[in-house]
Structures are given as structure tokens and as C-alpha cells.
Design a protein around this motif. Sequence first.
Motif, short mmCIF file in Angstrom:
data_model
loop_
_atom_site.label_atom_id
_atom_site.label_comp_id
_atom_site.label_asym_id
_atom_site.label_seq_id
_atom_site.Cartn_x
_atom_site.Cartn_y
_atom_site.Cartn_z
N ALA A 203 34.73 75.14 95.45
CA ALA A 203 35.21 75.45 94.11
C ALA A 203 34.03 75.56 93.16
N PRO A 204 34.10 76.46 92.18
CA PRO A 204 33.03 76.53 91.18
C PRO A 204 32.97 75.22 90.39
N ALA A 205 31.76 74.86 89.96
CA ALA A 205 31.58 73.62 89.20
C ALA A 205 32.25 73.75 87.84
N LEU A 206 33.11 72.79 87.51
CA LEU A 206 33.83 72.82 86.25
C LEU A 206 33.66 71.48 85.55
N PRO A 207 33.76 71.47 84.22
CA PRO A 207 33.70 70.19 83.50
C PRO A 207 34.92 69.34 83.84
N ALA A 208 34.79 68.04 83.63
CA ALA A 208 35.90 67.13 83.92
C ALA A 208 37.10 67.48 83.06
N PRO A 209 38.30 67.43 83.61
CA PRO A 209 39.49 67.76 82.83
C PRO A 209 39.72 66.75 81.71
N ARG A 210 40.29 67.24 80.61
CA ARG A 210 40.59 66.39 79.47
C ARG A 210 42.06 66.00 79.53
N ARG A 211 42.32 64.69 79.58
CA ARG A 211 43.68 64.19 79.64
C ARG A 211 44.17 63.85 78.23
N PRO A 212 45.46 64.05 77.97
CA PRO A 212 45.99 63.64 76.68
C PRO A 212 45.81 62.14 76.48
N VAL A 213 45.62 61.72 75.24
CA VAL A 213 45.48 60.30 74.89
C VAL A 213 46.61 59.93 73.93
N VAL A 214 47.36 58.90 74.28
CA VAL A 214 48.46 58.42 73.44
C VAL A 214 48.02 57.14 72.74
N ASP A 215 48.11 57.12 71.42
CA ASP A 215 47.76 55.95 70.63
C ASP A 215 48.96 55.00 70.61
N LEU A 216 48.81 53.84 71.24
CA LEU A 216 49.92 52.91 71.39
C LEU A 216 50.47 52.46 70.03
N SER A 217 49.58 52.16 69.08
CA SER A 217 50.05 51.66 67.78
C SER A 217 50.87 52.71 67.04
N GLN A 218 50.44 53.97 67.09
CA GLN A 218 51.19 55.03 66.43
C GLN A 218 52.52 55.28 67.15
N LEU A 219 52.50 55.17 68.47
CA LEU A 219 53.72 55.36 69.23
C LEU A 219 54.75 54.27 68.90
N VAL A 220 54.28 53.03 68.84
CA VAL A 220 55.18 51.92 68.51
C VAL A 220 55.74 52.07 67.10
N ALA A 221 54.89 52.52 66.16
CA ALA A 221 55.37 52.73 64.79
C ALA A 221 56.50 53.75 64.77
N ALA A 222 56.34 54.83 65.53
CA ALA A 222 57.39 55.84 65.61
C ALA A 222 58.62 55.29 66.30
N ALA A 223 58.41 54.47 67.33
CA ALA A 223 59.54 53.93 68.09
C ALA A 223 60.33 52.90 67.30
N ARG A 224 59.69 52.17 66.40
CA ARG A 224 60.37 51.11 65.65
C ARG A 224 61.04 51.62 64.37
N THR A 225 60.85 52.88 64.04
CA THR A 225 61.41 53.42 62.82
C THR A 225 62.73 54.14 63.11
N ASN A 226 63.79 53.63 62.56
CA ASN A 226 65.11 54.22 62.76
C ASN A 226 65.43 55.14 61.58
N PRO A 227 65.50 56.46 61.83
CA PRO A 227 65.73 57.38 60.71
C PRO A 227 67.08 57.18 60.04
N ARG A 228 68.03 56.54 60.72
CA ARG A 228 69.35 56.32 60.12
C ARG A 228 69.29 55.29 58.98
#
Length: 305
Positions: A203-228
Motif C-alpha cells: 500500500a502507498p504510504a499514508l498519514p495516520a488516520p484521524r479518529r473523531p474525538v468525543v468530549d465527555l464533559s460536553q456530552l454529559v452536559a447535553a445528556a443531562r439537559t432535558n429540553p422539556r
Amino acid sequence: MAPPLSANAFLAALIAEGLTVVEVGDWRNHHRNHAGPWGPVHGVALHHTVTLGSARTVDICRTGYSGLPGPLCHGVITKDGRVHLVGYGRANHAGLGDPNVLRAVIAQTSLPTDNEASVDGNRHFYGFECENLGDGEDPWPDAQLEAIERAAAAVCRAHDWDERSVIGHLEWQPGKVDPRGFTMSSMRARIGGRLDSTPSSTAPALPAPRRPVVDLSQLVAAARTNPRTSGQPVTYAGVRTVEAALVDQGLLSRRYSDGHWGTTTIGAYSAWQRHLGYRGTDADGIPGKTSLAALGKRHGFDVKE
């Protein structure tokens, strides 16, 4: 009549042709087979995506969008030359096309002009979506063109087809212009030359793949907020990454688009926590570091605290 390759044989063919392959989620079992038959297969169809950014492109091709559910192809070929496998089986990529074109592909003869749209191409073609804006100006890097050549040749070699089994979407369905920015005659010439030689497993040499990064604190903030109860919900783009993983895990029926952690997602994540052995308040559907890291390890994202 050629039955489709098994998913493992398809993957092996791409690797044997020297490609760098990224397996996205449970791609082997992500398909549209319930909507119609898959096979016999007769060729390979190439497309451009009209998207910007590799991560977004892969996500759209895997999940689809309103009115056209994914997968939208079998492999996404990004500008860096990687082939991202997003589905296997029937995929929403080719649509209805010209029966005379299909007959020419089967006979491996010159293609007629496409002027009909009456044959189900999703049944008969492998599909590769190629990351490009499709405006005629967005460049096609050499690594990407080589990957397109290798991917198409890999499938042709596995089926003992020649380069005339590879078509562009613009040659199949009237009104389509993709892939735009290179000619299919030049790409078929490249594929034919590759098929005349022994496949390269380097295979041709390629740069390392970039994986998505999830910010736990932001995710928890979204998860704990009830729009109702709190009005406008907290939204965070990482919610969609996690929802996509829950879809791949079979715990969520679809990914939502608004970026907040609704009741359906809470239930799905609670099921993931229970799958890991958590019970009671430890399985409340609010992400924790250990459960989120376990989901990311399985479905291709990293976690930031």
C-alpha cells in the motif's frame, strides 16, 4: 451471472491490491437488502460525493440523509487514498439506469449513450463514492486517483472482469455528471493497465488516520439537559458520533440530527451500559468514562475528558 463476493472476500481483494482500508462500524451487516435484491453483480460504478471533509463524507455515505438512507455505497475513497468500508450488500448509489448500458457492461463492450432509466443499478453494481465537490475545480490528488484505480481493479480481478466493467454514474443514469474532474476513459485505461500486471500488495504510504474525538464533559452536559423542562436543549456535535456508534451496535434505530441527547438516545445508551454489566443508577443512560471509552474502542472514536 456473478453472485456478489462475500464481505470477507471483498475486503481481502482490496487489501491484496495494496489499498489502505478503514472498516467503519459493522459495515458487513449495514445494507439495504430488505428493500430489494443484491446481485447478480455485473460491474463497478464510480461516483463523486459533492461533500467537503473526509469525516463528514464518510459519515454521510454510511448513514445517508432524509429521503435516501444509507449506505450510499460500499466504499468511500477519500482524498488521502484510503478506502472506508461503510456497508455491504444492496446500497443506495446507482439508482435506475439504462438497460443497454448494462448489457454492454455484461458483454464488456463499448458503452452506448445512456438515455433510459429503467434498470435497478443498486442490485447489479458495486459502488465507490469518491470525496470531491464535483464542481470541476476541486482537485483529485494522485493518491486518491490511484486508490480509485486499485479499488476498481481489485473487484474486477476478483470477478475476472476487465476494465469495461467499470462505469461512471454519468454513463449509467441520464442527467448525472459524476465523477467530474477526470474522464472515465482515462480511468479505465489505468484500470486495464493494472489488470494486465500482478497486483501489488504494498500500500502507498499514508498519514495516520484521524479518529473523531468525543468530549465527555460536553456530552454529559447535553445528556443531562432535558429540553422539556429547560427549554432549548444543549447541543453538541459529539452526540451524533455516539449515536452513530449506537446505531452500529444495533441499539438505536437511526441517528438524530439535532445534537441533543433525547429520551430515545438515553434508552439506547442505557442498554449499552447494561450490556457492559452496569445496573441501577449506573445504567441511567448518562455516559461515563469507562462505558464511553468501550463504545469508542469498538466503533472508532476517542474520548477526551
